[in-house]
Design a protein around this motif. Structure first.
Motif, mmCIF file in Angstrom:
data_model
loop_
_atom_site.group_PDB
_atom_site.id
_atom_site.type_symbol
_atom_site.label_atom_id
_atom_site.label_comp_id
_atom_site.label_asym_id
_atom_site.label_seq_id
_atom_site.Cartn_x
_atom_site.Cartn_y
_atom_site.Cartn_z
ATOM 1 N N ASP A 458 14.687 79.593 -17.976
ATOM 2 C CA ASP A 458 14.617 79.328 -16.532
ATOM 3 C C ASP A 458 14.095 77.910 -16.349
ATOM 4 N N THR A 459 15.008 76.966 -16.196
ATOM 5 C CA THR A 459 14.588 75.562 -16.139
ATOM 6 C C THR A 459 13.764 75.251 -14.899
ATOM 7 N N THR A 460 13.917 76.066 -13.846
ATOM 8 C CA THR A 460 13.158 75.777 -12.632
ATOM 9 C C THR A 460 11.668 76.038 -12.818
ATOM 10 N N ARG A 461 11.304 76.735 -13.914
ATOM 11 C CA ARG A 461 9.887 77.008 -14.176
ATOM 12 C C ARG A 461 9.325 76.088 -15.251
ATOM 13 N N SER A 462 10.136 75.207 -15.794
ATOM 14 C CA SER A 462 9.661 74.286 -16.820
ATOM 15 C C SER A 462 8.785 73.216 -16.182
ATOM 16 N N GLU A 463 7.634 72.974 -16.755
ATOM 17 C CA GLU A 463 6.713 71.977 -16.207
ATOM 18 C C GLU A 463 7.340 70.589 -16.226
ATOM 19 N N GLU A 464 8.118 70.292 -17.318
ATOM 20 C CA GLU A 464 8.761 68.972 -17.395
ATOM 21 C C GLU A 464 9.812 68.806 -16.307
ATOM 22 N N VAL A 465 10.589 69.879 -16.082
ATOM 23 C CA VAL A 465 11.629 69.815 -15.055
ATOM 24 C C VAL A 465 10.988 69.686 -13.672
ATOM 25 N N ILE A 466 9.914 70.433 -13.445
ATOM 26 C CA ILE A 466 9.237 70.380 -12.148
ATOM 27 C C ILE A 466 8.675 68.983 -11.891
ATOM 28 N N ASP A 467 8.123 68.361 -12.918
ATOM 29 C CA ASP A 467 7.614 66.990 -12.757
ATOM 30 C C ASP A 467 8.739 66.037 -12.375
ATOM 31 N N CYS A 468 9.883 66.208 -13.026
ATOM 32 C CA CYS A 468 11.035 65.350 -12.715
ATOM 33 C C CYS A 468 11.536 65.618 -11.298
ATOM 34 N N TYR A 469 11.549 66.894 -10.913
ATOM 35 C CA TYR A 469 11.983 67.286 -9.572
ATOM 36 C C TYR A 469 11.083 66.648 -8.519
ATOM 37 N N ILE A 470 9.777 66.708 -8.747
ATOM 38 C CA ILE A 470 8.826 66.133 -7.788
ATOM 39 C C ILE A 470 9.005 64.613 -7.695
ATOM 40 N N GLU A 471 9.225 63.974 -8.840
ATOM 41 C CA GLU A 471 9.420 62.523 -8.847
ATOM 42 C C GLU A 471 10.675 62.140 -8.061
ATOM 43 N N ALA A 472 11.763 62.922 -8.270
ATOM 44 C CA ALA A 472 12.997 62.650 -7.540
ATOM 45 C C ALA A 472 12.807 62.897 -6.049
ATOM 46 N N GLN A 473 12.066 63.946 -5.701
ATOM 47 C CA GLN A 473 11.789 64.232 -4.300
ATOM 48 C C GLN A 473 11.025 63.087 -3.639
ATOM 49 N N GLU A 474 10.046 62.545 -4.346
ATOM 50 C CA GLU A 474 9.245 61.463 -3.767
ATOM 51 C C GLU A 474 10.101 60.234 -3.492
ATOM 52 N N GLU A 475 11.047 59.946 -4.387
ATOM 53 C CA GLU A 475 11.937 58.809 -4.164
ATOM 54 C C GLU A 475 12.802 59.038 -2.925
ATOM 55 N N ALA A 476 13.307 60.266 -2.779
ATOM 56 C CA ALA A 476 14.128 60.575 -1.610
ATOM 57 C C ALA A 476 13.297 60.558 -0.334
ATOM 58 N N LYS A 477 12.079 61.081 -0.414
ATOM 59 C CA LYS A 477 11.200 61.091 0.766
ATOM 60 C C LYS A 477 10.921 59.678 1.260
ATOM 61 N N ALA A 478 10.792 58.743 0.331
ATOM 62 C CA ALA A 478 10.494 57.363 0.713
ATOM 63 C C ALA A 478 11.600 56.783 1.589
ATOM 64 N N GLU A 479 12.825 57.313 1.442
ATOM 65 C CA GLU A 479 13.938 56.849 2.262
ATOM 66 C C GLU A 479 14.113 57.705 3.501
ATOM 67 N N VAL A 480 13.952 59.007 3.380
ATOM 68 C CA VAL A 480 14.272 59.926 4.474
ATOM 69 C C VAL A 480 13.151 60.014 5.502
ATOM 70 N N MET A 481 11.911 60.139 5.043
ATOM 71 C CA MET A 481 10.818 60.426 5.967
ATOM 72 C C MET A 481 10.584 59.338 7.021
ATOM 73 N N PRO A 482 10.754 58.022 6.697
ATOM 74 C CA PRO A 482 10.549 57.021 7.750
ATOM 75 C C PRO A 482 11.693 56.918 8.754
ATOM 76 N N ALA A 483 12.832 57.557 8.484
ATOM 77 C CA ALA A 483 14.008 57.367 9.324
ATOM 78 C C ALA A 483 13.865 58.118 10.642
ATOM 79 N N PRO A 484 14.085 57.443 11.777
ATOM 80 C CA PRO A 484 14.001 58.141 13.060
ATOM 81 C C PRO A 484 15.204 59.042 13.331
ATOM 82 N N ILE A 485 16.357 58.698 12.725
ATOM 83 C CA ILE A 485 17.590 59.450 12.946
ATOM 84 C C ILE A 485 18.204 59.788 11.593
#
Length: 617
Positions: A458-485
């Protein structure tokens, strides 16, 4: 078939086809409904013309997706890095109206030794020169006509001919040096440089005139730069009736090759084709440092309307004449103040989703209702002004529109009350795009490779995969969260927290890019944690760097005012009524009539007054 349409376009553009052949080709293009091949600068592009993609432009080829890049034609042997693309005119906005091409390399070894000679003042503030230059530079300038980069201008109905726009700092630098040596000393006060953006214009005998107009001055408020003189460099010679007519000034009927004409931008002027051959000339301007400019917000408002109506004229051609009139009024106003306009002006009534509103490019009116927030009004204003893409369609193409001409704005509140509807840009909680990761499980280890398999893993429970997932999320958040539209597929949504209302201003908080955001994906040999983090969807993040939007509420309406360009500068001018201007003459003895009683009362004039008067003397 598509390659054939591409190649025949350039063959027909050379003017060698009969009218019947051209008509057959247009019918084939109108019957072709192929979709876009790529996206460049926010514009969908095709490598051949279609019923939708009919406006040709040139872009640097390496900006096109490599998978389809080779399908795009390279029509210029001198600029092989430029690819021809076809765009949908409905997608154009002020950001993409003009197609400025980088051609500095053409002058890398030729932009030196320029000299302006034979100065002649043909009218007050208007001069002609002969341009002397080395052979390589002359060849480079003459070669501009054969690059195959001409396109019809957006305002073809009023300016005639074909043109392309290019940027060359080297050519501008060479001309700057020549101008600095050739201009009369008084005219050099504050002179900074020649604008490095050039318009290359071509007229054939029989083409329509470039109609009478004023050149819109260049302005850079941050540097205190403003243009005062237009520069026309004629690459070919000929005669006309006249070739160039400066209203109230000179009328030039004969032009020799490599004649340079400089004239004050206060001159209204008109250009005609040569009678006896091709007319090719460059147009730019002299830029001066002028920190003493004033500002008139009404000029900025009119310029904003002009830009907006230019875009709207793609949908409603009758608006083109209003846009041209606005541009001319703005150009005059920079020097002489804003003159009254016509009694009636155009407005555009639009319906987007469930919202009716009225706009003219500076003013945007919305019905004040419980369903419509100020944030939504601001979001619609911005998407309309910038013609943002929603899915595969431009904002303006998604609107039902009608042009209404009126003498004033008093009709708008009642008009909108009858049409008040619902919402079109609903609020959205962007955190829903970023679900929390699963909790890691201690024995959920990564497989070493695909050979050993992933049975029971179950790769979704792997600590390494979760770390990578969080890192990718943070990169996307940096673009999405400041956008008004955000653009979610075919729907636009907004983040109310990115629209801050303070007093009578709506501040739009965000970044300055407009680009799709790709939730991270990783690929590579073997297995790594990134192999198990993929793209769920892509989201259009409309990040805008814009000035505050002013608003008022009255008569059941939100009235928003948006000036993106802030092109409100005005040169120092003074308005006087002719009847109040004094006519001076010397006074004669007969002009003096006075009675001593008008100046003092003898009874009140005492010795103390006389002493004070002596002291003053």
């Amino acid at each position: 078939m598509s390659t054939g349409l591409r190649d025949r376009f350039f063959a027909l553009s050379s003017g060698e086809a009969s009218a019947e052949e051209a008509a057959r080709y247009r019918a084939e293009v109108d019957a072709n409904h192929a979709g876009p091949a790529a996206v460049v600068d926010g514009l969908s592009v095709s490598w051949h013309p279609t019923a939708r993609f009919k406006s040709v432009r040139f872009v640097e080829a390496d900006r096109i997706d490599a998978a389809v890049r080779d399908s795009f034609a390279r029509p210029s042997a001198e600029a092989p890095y430029l690819a021809a693309v076809f765009v949908d005119p409905l997608e154009l906005s002020f950001r993409t109206f003009e197609n400025i091409l980088p051609l500095d390399h053409l002058f890398a070894e030729a932009a030196a030794g320029f000299e302006l000679t034979g100065r002649e003042e043909v009218a007050e503030g208007a001069y002609t020169f002969s341009l002397r230059l080395p052979g390589p530079a002359r060849a480079a300038l003459e070669g501009l006509d054969s690059l195959g980069l001409y396109v019809p201008p957006l305002n073809a109905a009023s300016r005639g001919g074909d043109r392309f726009i290019f940027h060359s700092a080297l050519l501008a630098e060479a001309l700057t040096g020549a101008v600095a040596k050739a201009l009369p000393e008084p005219l050099l006060d504050g002179f900074s440089h020649v604008n490095p953006v050039f318009r290359c214009n071509r007229f054939e005998p029989g083409d329509a005139n470039f109609h009478r107009h004023l050149d819109t001055p260049y302005y850079d408020g941050a540097r205190g730069h403003v243009s005062r003189y237009t520069v026309l460099l004629y690459l070919t010679g000929g005669s006309g009736d006249p070739v160039l007519d400066l209203s109230g000034g000179a009328a030039l009927t004969e032009i020799a090759p490599f004649t340079c004409v400089l004239f004050d931008q206060r001159y209204e002027h008109e250009g005609a084709p040569y009678r006896d051959g091709r007319k090719v000339f460059l147009r730019t301007e002299l830029v001066f440092t002028d920190p003493g400019t004033g500002h008139d917000p009404e000029i900025g408002a009119l310029f904003s309307k002009a830009c907006y109506l230019t875009g709207e004229s793609v949908f409603a051609p009758e608006l083109a004449r209003h846009a041209d009139d606005y541009y001319d009024r703005v150009a005059r106003a920079h020097w002489n103040g804003l003159a009254p306009g016509p009694d009636r002006e155009p407005f555009v009534h639009k319906r987007f989703g469930g919202v009716d509103y009225v706009a003219n490019g500076y003013d945007f009116w919305f019905p004040e209702s419980g369903e419509l927030s100020l944030a939504e009004c601001a979001a619609i204003t911005l998407m309309d002004y910038f013609n943002c893409r929603i899915g595969e369609t431009s904002f303006r193409a998604r609107c039902d529109s009608e042009v209404i001409e009126a003498e004033d704005t008093a009709w708008i509140p009642g008009f909108l009350r009858e049409r008040s509807g619902g919402s079109a840009v609903p609020p959205f909680d962007k955190s829903l795009l970023f679900p929390e990761p699963e909790r890691p499980v201690a024995d959920a280890e990564m497989p070493c490779c695909s050979f050993h398999g992933m049975d029971g893993m179950d790769t979704t429970r792997s600590e390494e995969v979760i770390d990578c997932y969080i890192e990718a999320q943070e990169e996307a958040k940096a673009e999405v969260m400041p956008a008004p539209i955000l653009i979610l597929g075919e729907e636009a949504v907004l983040d109310p927290d990115r629209f801050a209302v303070q007093g009578n201003r709506i501040h739009v908080l965000g970044k300055s890019a407009l680009a799709p955001v790709n939730f991270a994906a990783c690929q590579g040999p073997g297995f790594a944690s990134g192999d198990f983090v993929d793209t769920a969807t892509t989201v259009g993040a409309v990040d805008l760097l814009v000035p505050p939007i002013l608003f008022t509420e009255s008569e059941g309406c939100y009235h928003l005012r948006f000036d993106f360009f802030r092109n409100s500068w005005t040169a120092g001018h003074q308005e006087q009524t002719a009847a109040l201007i004094p006519v001076i003459r010397p006074l004669e003895e007969s002009d003096f009539h006075f009675d001593e009683d008008d100046y003092y009362d003898e009874d009140e004039y005492d010795e103390e007054d006389e002493e004070e008067e002596e002291d003053e003397e």
